[in-house]
Design an enzyme around this catalytic site. Structure first.
Site, PDB file in Angstrom:
ATOM      1  N   LYS A 161     -12.138  -3.092  10.612  1.00  0.00           N
ATOM      2  CA  LYS A 161     -12.703  -3.631   9.380  1.00  0.00           C
ATOM      3  C   LYS A 161     -12.996  -5.106   9.618  1.00  0.00           C
ATOM      4  O   LYS A 161     -12.510  -5.687  10.592  1.00  0.00           O
ATOM      5  CB  LYS A 161     -11.740  -3.451   8.200  1.00  0.00           C
ATOM      6  CG  LYS A 161     -10.419  -4.196   8.372  1.00  0.00           C
ATOM      7  CD  LYS A 161      -9.484  -4.004   7.178  1.00  0.00           C
ATOM      8  CE  LYS A 161      -9.972  -4.729   5.958  1.00  0.00           C
ATOM      9  NZ  LYS A 161      -8.976  -4.704   4.859  1.00  0.00           N
ATOM     10  N   LEU A 163      -0.280  -4.870   1.913  1.00  0.00           N
ATOM     11  CA  LEU A 163      -1.169  -5.944   2.333  1.00  0.00           C
ATOM     12  C   LEU A 163      -2.395  -5.381   3.035  1.00  0.00           C
ATOM     13  O   LEU A 163      -2.270  -4.621   3.986  1.00  0.00           O
ATOM     14  CB  LEU A 163      -0.439  -6.896   3.290  1.00  0.00           C
ATOM     15  CG  LEU A 163       0.873  -7.501   2.785  1.00  0.00           C
ATOM     16  CD1 LEU A 163       1.480  -8.387   3.860  1.00  0.00           C
ATOM     17  CD2 LEU A 163       0.651  -8.287   1.500  1.00  0.00           C
ATOM     18  N   ARG A 164      -3.559  -5.781   2.570  1.00  0.00           N
ATOM     19  CA  ARG A 164      -4.800  -5.417   3.246  1.00  0.00           C
ATOM     20  C   ARG A 164      -5.133  -6.497   4.271  1.00  0.00           C
ATOM     21  O   ARG A 164      -5.173  -7.683   3.927  1.00  0.00           O
ATOM     22  CB  ARG A 164      -5.951  -5.312   2.251  1.00  0.00           C
ATOM     23  CG  ARG A 164      -5.815  -4.203   1.213  1.00  0.00           C
ATOM     24  CD  ARG A 164      -6.879  -4.376   0.138  1.00  0.00           C
ATOM     25  NE  ARG A 164      -6.714  -5.664  -0.554  1.00  0.00           N
ATOM     26  CZ  ARG A 164      -7.683  -6.258  -1.240  1.00  0.00           C
ATOM     27  NH1 ARG A 164      -8.892  -5.726  -1.304  1.00  0.00           N
ATOM     28  NH2 ARG A 164      -7.448  -7.417  -1.848  1.00  0.00           N
ATOM     29  N   THR A 208       7.026  -0.341   6.973  1.00  0.00           N
ATOM     30  CA  THR A 208       6.716   0.970   6.401  1.00  0.00           C
ATOM     31  C   THR A 208       7.545   2.019   7.126  1.00  0.00           C
ATOM     32  O   THR A 208       7.402   2.202   8.338  1.00  0.00           O
ATOM     33  CB  THR A 208       5.218   1.280   6.547  1.00  0.00           C
ATOM     34  OG1 THR A 208       4.476   0.275   5.855  1.00  0.00           O
ATOM     35  CG2 THR A 208       4.888   2.649   5.967  1.00  0.00           C
ATOM     36  N   ASP A 214      12.444 -13.791  15.866  1.00  0.00           N
ATOM     37  CA  ASP A 214      11.836 -12.797  16.740  1.00  0.00           C
ATOM     38  C   ASP A 214      12.377 -13.029  18.143  1.00  0.00           C
ATOM     39  O   ASP A 214      12.652 -14.178  18.539  1.00  0.00           O
ATOM     40  CB  ASP A 214      10.308 -12.929  16.728  1.00  0.00           C
ATOM     41  CG  ASP A 214       9.613 -11.693  17.260  1.00  0.00           C
ATOM     42  OD1 ASP A 214       9.105 -10.900  16.451  1.00  0.00           O
ATOM     43  OD2 ASP A 214       9.594 -11.517  18.499  1.00  0.00           O
ATOM     44  N   LYS A 222      -1.292   5.880  11.210  1.00  0.00           N
ATOM     45  CA  LYS A 222       0.118   6.190  11.481  1.00  0.00           C
ATOM     46  C   LYS A 222       0.847   6.653  10.217  1.00  0.00           C
ATOM     47  O   LYS A 222       1.750   7.496  10.293  1.00  0.00           O
ATOM     48  CB  LYS A 222       0.823   4.988  12.106  1.00  0.00           C
ATOM     49  CG  LYS A 222       1.160   3.836  11.195  1.00  0.00           C
ATOM     50  CD  LYS A 222       1.895   2.743  11.950  1.00  0.00           C
ATOM     51  CE  LYS A 222       2.291   1.591  11.038  1.00  0.00           C
ATOM     52  NZ  LYS A 222       3.308   1.971  10.038  1.00  0.00           N
ATOM     53  N   CYS A 263      -2.333   0.927   9.525  1.00  0.00           N
ATOM     54  CA  CYS A 263      -1.592   1.641   8.474  1.00  0.00           C
ATOM     55  C   CYS A 263      -2.022   3.093   8.293  1.00  0.00           C
ATOM     56  O   CYS A 263      -1.213   4.006   8.477  1.00  0.00           O
ATOM     57  CB  CYS A 263      -1.736   0.896   7.147  1.00  0.00           C
ATOM     58  SG  CYS A 263      -0.937  -0.722   7.135  1.00  0.00           S
ATOM     59  N   LEU A 300     -14.521   4.174  -1.811  1.00  0.00           N
ATOM     60  CA  LEU A 300     -15.578   5.177  -1.873  1.00  0.00           C
ATOM     61  C   LEU A 300     -16.810   4.683  -1.125  1.00  0.00           C
ATOM     62  O   LEU A 300     -17.937   4.760  -1.606  1.00  0.00           O
ATOM     63  CB  LEU A 300     -15.924   5.501  -3.334  1.00  0.00           C
ATOM     64  CG  LEU A 300     -14.863   6.278  -4.124  1.00  0.00           C
ATOM     65  CD1 LEU A 300     -15.314   6.477  -5.566  1.00  0.00           C
ATOM     66  CD2 LEU A 300     -14.564   7.630  -3.473  1.00  0.00           C
ATOM     67  N   HIS A 301     -16.579   4.140   0.063  1.00  0.00           N
ATOM     68  CA  HIS A 301     -17.667   3.615   0.882  1.00  0.00           C
ATOM     69  C   HIS A 301     -17.776   4.455   2.159  1.00  0.00           C
ATOM     70  O   HIS A 301     -16.832   4.515   2.940  1.00  0.00           O
ATOM     71  CB  HIS A 301     -17.409   2.148   1.239  1.00  0.00           C
ATOM     72  CG  HIS A 301     -17.168   1.277   0.041  1.00  0.00           C
ATOM     73  ND1 HIS A 301     -18.184   0.936  -0.825  1.00  0.00           N
ATOM     74  CD2 HIS A 301     -16.040   0.731  -0.457  1.00  0.00           C
ATOM     75  CE1 HIS A 301     -17.689   0.179  -1.798  1.00  0.00           C
ATOM     76  NE2 HIS A 301     -16.385   0.049  -1.600  1.00  0.00           N
TER      77      HIS A 301
END
Length: 437
Positions: free
Chosen positions: A324, A153-154, A122, A30, A266, A263, A253-254
């Site tokens: 979240k 990835l969550r 992505t 980086d 965008k 994610c 479904l919450h």
């Protein structure tokens, strides 16, 4: 195998650490020297459960390395992953691919032997072909292939998602590149992970199509929740009833205040614009984007309605700021729309979040940030639960009631039981549940 990972943001750092856990020799590069120096000391710049231990373990084992020197990273690498940011471009909502294309130019200048150049970021359909064009234009003699390997990835569960994925998607028509990527992912053979091979364009579209579909599920159940409130049904029972259908599934479904994060916002925008440019508009995705923006505003109005229609002179306690739980990510969080809207209505905001307050302070400096959840409640006219952190699930209701000036609770994640809250003396409002409960 030797792997180079360009970019040490969320995707690059998690992917690099997990590849090293597979046993590969991974070097992450980086241009941010301060971040690289911090990582070499084992300091993790993001909040992701388990990542600090994973990085430390593989640094100690000498399988994971960090550098700001691209030539060092690329030399001898059999696969070079591009994992740089692709934020929404200001003005038109398209994915900003400038970092991806700059990485391609940088790779071209340093490439010395065959390697597979893999887009992990992505990216919209056609990006892989452009990466190939850029490198070939700069280095016609170079021997390389380009592949797409989108991440799924969550945040908050990224390590498990990488180590035990539903599937691995690889886009390339080169058998040589396929062989390299098969070797990289060979450790997943032990758990019989499905590796789906496709061409570049298909792999790129799979990621966007998946995220847009999940975003649509969230918006769908939020609209069903609104209907439930009008007709006296319970959205949780509706969600369970439809989620038990194997064709639908229970996840996403919450009901809540709308989706956010790095994610879905965008990616839905990028897919929407790609489809429009191709002359095949995705009207369902367009409606999802529009509704999600409106949803956040509606949630602020819901809070004001619980306060009698006005926020003037009111003190509102807000629990949860990140989009979240189990992440410090504030990108496109509903709180960034809801809190300023409440402030514009004259309310004073006191807020707490277990991990997101450092970033929230930069984005909303005029909010009062508290050291714990109970501190926000002292003298509050209402409490709003915005993010369902575990720390908020078992709070002392008696203490909450005693601290608040008015015992009004607007639970936008349906964490608490309606009967329990009303029995404790709260004017309790939730999402998509009948008032009789």
């Amino acid at each position: 195998m030797r792997i180079a990972m360009i970019g040490v943001g969320y995707v690059g750092l998690v992917s690099g650490a997990c590849f090293s856990e597979f046993g590969h020799d991974v070097i992450c590069v980086d241009s941010n020297r301060e971040r690289i120096a911090a990582l070499e000391r084992g300091e993790i710049p993001i909040f992701e459960p388990g990542l600090d231990d994973l990085v430390a373990r593989n640094l100690q084992a000498n399988r994971l390395h960090f550098t700001h020197d691209l030539k060092t990273a690329v030399t001898g690498a059999e696969a070079i992953f591009i994992a740089v940011g692709t934020p929404s471009r200001r003005g038109d909502g398209h994915a900003d691919l400038s970092f991806v294309y700059q990485a391609a130019r940088d790779i071209a200048a340093k490439l010395s032997s065959y390697a597979v150049i893999v887009t992990k970021s992505t990216v919209p359909v056609g990006t892989g072909r452009e990466v190939e064009r850029i490198i070939r234009a700069a280095r016609p003699e170079a021997v390389f292939d380009v592949a797409s390997n989108p991440e799924f990835l969550r945040e908050g569960a990224a390590i498990n998602d990488f180590m035990r994925p539903d599937r691995v998607v690889i886009g390339t028509q080169s058998e040589r590149a396929r062989a390299v990527l098969r070797r990289i992912y060979r450790p997943l053979n032990l758990i019989e992970t499905l590796i789906l091979f496709a061409d570049l364009e298909t792999a790129e579209l799979i990621k966007y199509a998946a995220n847009a579909f999940l975003a649509m599920k969230i918006s769908y159940i939020n609209q069903i929740a609104d209907l439930c409130e009008k007709v006296g049904a319970d959205v949780h029972d509706v969600a369970r009833g439809i989620g038990l259908d194997g064709r639908i599934g229970a996840k996403f479904l919450h009901p809540g205040p709308g989706y956010g994060g790095s994610c879905f916002p965008k990616d839905t925008l990028a897919l929407m614009h790609t489809a429009q440019e191709a002359g095949t508009p995705l009207t369902l995705v367009e409606a999802t984007v529009a509704f999600n923006d409106l949803r956040k505003e509606q949630m602020a109005d819901r809070v004001l309605a619980a306060l009698g229609g006005s926020g003037k002179g009111k003190r509102i306690a807000v629990l949860g700021l990140t989009f979240k739980p189990n992440t410090d990510d504030m990108r496109d969080s509903p709180s960034l729309t809801i809190l300023p809207r409440l402030q514009a209505a004259g309310a004073e905001i006191l807020a707490h979040d277990p991990a997101g307050m450092a970033e929230a302070r930069k984005l909303m400096p005029d909010v009062t940030y508290c050291e714990d959840a109970y501190q926000t409640l002292d003298g509050a006219d209402a409490m709003v639960l915005l993010t369902e952190w575990n720390a908020y699930r078992a709070m002392d209701l008696g203490r909450m009631h005693a601290l608040m000036r008015q015992p009004v609770v607007i639970d936008l994640r349906n964490v608490y039981g309606s009967r329990e809250m009303r029995k404790a003396g709260f004017d309790y409002r939730s999402v998509g549940r009948p008032k009789r409960d």
